[in-house]
Design a protein around this motif. Structure first.
Motif, PDB file in Angstrom:
ATOM      1  N   LEU A 100       0.827  -1.200   0.000  1.00 30.83           N
ATOM      2  CA  LEU A 100       0.000   0.000   0.000  1.00 30.83           C
ATOM      3  C   LEU A 100       0.868   1.260   0.000  1.00 30.83           C
ATOM      4  O   LEU A 100       1.868   1.324   0.730  1.00 30.83           O
ATOM      5  N   GLU A 101       0.476   2.255  -0.790  1.00 32.66           N
ATOM      6  CA  GLU A 101       1.272   3.485  -0.875  1.00 32.66           C
ATOM      7  C   GLU A 101       0.384   4.717  -0.771  1.00 32.66           C
ATOM      8  O   GLU A 101      -0.767   4.712  -1.204  1.00 32.66           O
ATOM      9  N   GLY A 102       0.943   5.758  -0.178  1.00 35.27           N
ATOM     10  CA  GLY A 102       0.240   7.037  -0.063  1.00 35.27           C
ATOM     11  C   GLY A 102       1.251   8.161  -0.013  1.00 35.27           C
ATOM     12  O   GLY A 102       2.452   7.936  -0.179  1.00 35.27           O
ATOM     13  N   GLU A 115       4.618   4.336   2.834  1.00 32.72           N
ATOM     14  CA  GLU A 115       4.541   3.101   2.047  1.00 32.72           C
ATOM     15  C   GLU A 115       4.583   1.943   3.034  1.00 32.72           C
ATOM     16  O   GLU A 115       5.356   1.958   3.990  1.00 32.72           O
ATOM     17  N   VAL A 116       3.714   0.959   2.796  1.00 37.19           N
ATOM     18  CA  VAL A 116       3.600  -0.180   3.709  1.00 37.19           C
ATOM     19  C   VAL A 116       3.511  -1.468   2.906  1.00 37.19           C
ATOM     20  O   VAL A 116       2.879  -1.493   1.842  1.00 37.19           O
ATOM     21  N   ALA A 117       4.170  -2.520   3.382  1.00 39.24           N
ATOM     22  CA  ALA A 117       4.017  -3.849   2.782  1.00 39.24           C
ATOM     23  C   ALA A 117       3.999  -4.857   3.919  1.00 39.24           C
ATOM     24  O   ALA A 117       4.785  -4.740   4.855  1.00 39.24           O
ATOM     25  N   ALA A 139       6.544  -7.357   8.057  1.00 36.08           N
ATOM     26  CA  ALA A 139       6.055  -6.068   7.560  1.00 36.08           C
ATOM     27  C   ALA A 139       7.178  -5.068   7.366  1.00 36.08           C
ATOM     28  O   ALA A 139       8.230  -5.142   8.010  1.00 36.08           O
ATOM     29  N   ALA A 140       6.938  -4.139   6.453  1.00 36.47           N
ATOM     30  CA  ALA A 140       7.872  -3.026   6.237  1.00 36.47           C
ATOM     31  C   ALA A 140       7.060  -1.746   6.164  1.00 36.47           C
ATOM     32  O   ALA A 140       5.978  -1.716   5.552  1.00 36.47           O
ATOM     33  N   ILE A 141       7.560  -0.703   6.805  1.00 40.98           N
ATOM     34  CA  ILE A 141       6.891   0.599   6.749  1.00 40.98           C
ATOM     35  C   ILE A 141       7.930   1.686   6.527  1.00 40.98           C
ATOM     36  O   ILE A 141       8.994   1.680   7.154  1.00 40.98           O
ATOM     37  N   SER A 142       7.613   2.580   5.612  1.00 40.85           N
ATOM     38  CA  SER A 142       8.501   3.716   5.344  1.00 40.85           C
ATOM     39  C   SER A 142       7.679   4.997   5.397  1.00 40.85           C
ATOM     40  O   SER A 142       6.621   5.088   4.766  1.00 40.85           O
ATOM     41  N   VAL A 143       8.146   5.969   6.183  1.00 40.11           N
ATOM     42  CA  VAL A 143       7.461   7.262   6.241  1.00 40.11           C
ATOM     43  C   VAL A 143       8.452   8.379   5.942  1.00 40.11           C
ATOM     44  O   VAL A 143       9.663   8.237   6.128  1.00 40.11           O
ATOM     45  N   LYS A 144       7.914   9.498   5.468  1.00 43.61           N
ATOM     46  CA  LYS A 144       8.733  10.690   5.267  1.00 43.61           C
ATOM     47  C   LYS A 144       8.239  11.751   6.220  1.00 43.61           C
ATOM     48  O   LYS A 144       7.036  12.028   6.282  1.00 43.61           O
TER      49      LYS A 144
END
Length: 628
Positions: free
Chosen positions: A231-233, A237-239, A296-301
């Motif tokens: 999922l991306e926004g 971004e999350v997987a 899980a992986a999560i990336s934020v800015k």
């Protein structure tokens, strides 16, 4: 006494930037280490240089980075805009000089305060930088932060960009060595988070098309239970998916920085993913059952992120940007829409996920009875537990400076554990003594962790029953003899960790203690040798009359000598998982029922003791002959 109490202007001195970095390197790059841990200083140096290249890519400049490593020398070339030529020296040697103070230029950058390359410069015996801008090139060379040479601006055909090379200073990083798997992991993470970027490392190309989805596919152990949910926004971004192993496995990032210790964004994800899934099914499942076996992986800015240390391994920001949404609200709002929509559109995935949650719930309930019995037994045992000689500081002591040094040695037998116990640092080193060989836990359920007293006590000593957040030691070191029995015990312990606590290995907490094979000494000098090559070298230096002792077991080594092997010169070999085979396949091969394939492997790799003795004897004779 009067002299000592004087406090005058002479007592006050100001260190210049490089002196301060060299005196207090931990403030800038975390711990030093020798390269055996993924967060050792030499990797932070490489990361600091790389971060600047990534920031250029993020700003839309340069899609290629070249990295080379040879004999400890690291070189990095990007094809961004290049440092402004008039500032090449200042940018790498003047504190508070950089391009990241203006939030418009580097709104969500990796680096923060322009300290990174100055630290690399100060902590390198050789440091060279040059920049190319519009047909012109300018460079400078340093040694330990001191300017050695500054070149004049010259014409060039090279493409725009910046080149940096550095050799970590052996006076700071003693006996260091880069481990390629750690560098590769760092490079891959840059690629996952920056699609379109190509990194060339020692001739190999690294690139990602699907971001965090690729990360999970490449790092998951075995096949996922259902296709990875990606999922991306905006700024997130999350997987995630669920696997077949125990525990929870997370990869979290902020502005491209791998936050290995998690932080507010990872906590927000753990909370939000459980809440959204509960709401979707309309059932009050336990959060732990929902998250059991999640990968899980999560990336934020984040605008102006706040980290808990200069090395940026844990995010402390409570807001996504100053005065904006809280991290909890931001992540929850994103998943509430995106994940809920995904599950409605993919009923097959929703069905598999719910079955997995119910299975975890069933397992937890089955374990609850035996867990209580085991806890009661462990409480009683801990009062008289002679297996664990604990240390004073633990990884969970967040305010203690030396918590990263905390180590648990797992030893076999009383003699080895006795030597380590007598020679250890009681503040940071603990010892757990095994009684004989542990049970082969391959193929067994987690029930065995509670039923087997030794496994239960190891779990209690580590305090990892519920999750990894309570882990009491940063390093778990298997210290067994380098013989057949010792190797077998090593495999049985690794089977236990990989089967039930794979995150310990994946997060680089598990090591094997290297102990010397030989002691070579004359009347003046003693050298401990960890390999045939080191032994030959020692004999050639100490002469043909040197006394050579071969160590066959840890129990033979006296406490006085043991302190040389577990002190600042400790040699640890990290247990690293490769992508070649899953944990399941690896354990099946080594620990499953005996197979012809494994018998062939053992026969092909078997070295008979007598053959080894003859070879060593011949080597010694040859070395003495050359020396004389």
């Amino acid at each position: 006494m009067e002299e000592e109490s004087k406090y005058t202007e002479d007592n006050i001195r100001s260190l210049d930037w490089k002196e301060h970095i060299r005196l207090r390197p931990g403030m800038y790059i975390g711990k030093l280490g020798d390269g055996s841990s993924a967060d050792d200083g030499i990797y932070i140096l490489a990361k600091e240089v790389m971060d600047n290249c990534i920031d250029e890519f993020v700003m839309g400049n340069g899609k290629k980075i070249e990295i080379k490593l040879k004999d400890g020398l690291v070189s990095v070339r990007d094809y961004g805009r290049g440092i402004p030529l008039g500032k090449v020296v200042d940018v790498v040697s003047k504190m508070n000089t950089g391009g990241k103070y203006d939030s418009k230029a580097f709104k969500k950058s990796v680096g923060l305060n322009g300290v990174g390359t100055k630290a690399v410069n100060a902590l390198s015996s050789h440091f060279m930088v040059y920049a190319v801008r519009d047909g012109e090139k300018k460079g400078a060379t340093f040694s330990r932060g001191e300017l050695v040479e500054e070149t004049k601006v010259e014409k060039t055909d090279e493409r725009n960009g910046t080149y940096v090379e550095f050799l970590p200073d052996e006076k700071v990083f003693k006996k260091y060595a880069y481990k390629i798997p750690y560098l590769e992991k760092m490079i891959w993470n840059y690629c996952y988070l920056n699609r379109g970027l190509a990194i060339h490392f020692n001739g190999n190309k690294y690139q990602s098309k699907n971001g965090l989805q690729d990360l999970l596919e490449n790092n998951m152990d075995g096949d996922p239970l259902y296709p990875i949910i990606h999922l991306e926004g905006d700024d997130i971004e999350v997987a995630f998916t669920h696997g077949k192993t125990y525990g929870e496995d997370y990869y979290s990032f902020v502005n491209g920085q791998h936050t290995t210790q998690g932080g507010t964004h990872q906590s927000a994800f753990r909370e939000a993913v459980a809440k959204v899934i509960k709401d979707f099914y309309g059932k009050n499942y336990e959060s732990s059952d929902i998250r059991q076996s999640i990968v899980a992986a999560i990336s934020v800015k984040v605008m102006e992120p706040v980290f808990e240390s200069q090395t940026k391994t844990k995010l402390g920001s409570l807001e996504i940007e100053p005065g904006g949404k809280t991290m909890r609200t931001f992540v929850n709002d994103f998943l509430k829409v995106k994940l809920d929509n995904f599950l409605h559109k993919n009923p097959q995935v929703a069905d598999i996920l719910e079955k997995k949650i119910k299975q975890s719930e069933k397992e937890r309930k089955e374990l609850s009875g035996i867990r209580k019995l085991a806890r009661d037994r462990a409480k009683k045992a801990s009062l008289h537990n002679k297996k664990l000689r604990d240390c004073r500081i633990h990884l969970t002591d967040l305010k203690k400076d030396r918590r990263e040094e905390t180590t648990l040695f797992i030893t076999e037998g009383d003699s080895a554990s006795g030597s380590i116990t007598k020679s250890r640092d009681v503040n940071t080193q603990a010892v757990f003594s095994l009684r004989g060989k542990p049970l082969n836990s391959y193929g067994l359920t987690k029930k065995v962790v509670y039923e087997n007293e030794e496994f239960n006590l190891i779990q209690a000593a580590l305090d990892i029953e519920d999750d990894m957040d309570n882990l009491r030691y940063n390093k778990i070191v298997i210290a067994t003899d380098a013989d057949v029995d010792g190797m077998h015990i090593r495999m049985l312990l690794l089977t236990f960790f990989l089967q039930f606590f794979p995150d310990l290995v994946k997060r680089n907490h598990v090591y094997v203690l290297q102990t010397p094979l030989f002691r070579v000494r004359n009347k003046k000098v003693t050298k401990y040798c960890y390999s045939e090559e080191e032994r030959r070298d020692a004999i050639s230096k100490l002469g043909k009359n040197a006394e050579i002792t071969r160590f066959k077991g840890l129990g033979e080594i006296s406490p006085d000598e043991f302190k040389n092997f577990i002190g600042e010169d400790i040699r640890l070999e990290p247990v690293l998982l490769t992508k070649k085979a899953s944990i399941e396949e690896t354990l099946s091969f080594y620990m499953g029922k005996n197979t012809p394939t494994r018998q062939e492997f053992i026969m092909d790799n078997l070295r008979v003791e007598k053959d080894l003795e003859d070879e060593i004897k011949a080597d010694i004779e040859e070395t003495i002959e050359k020396a004389s």
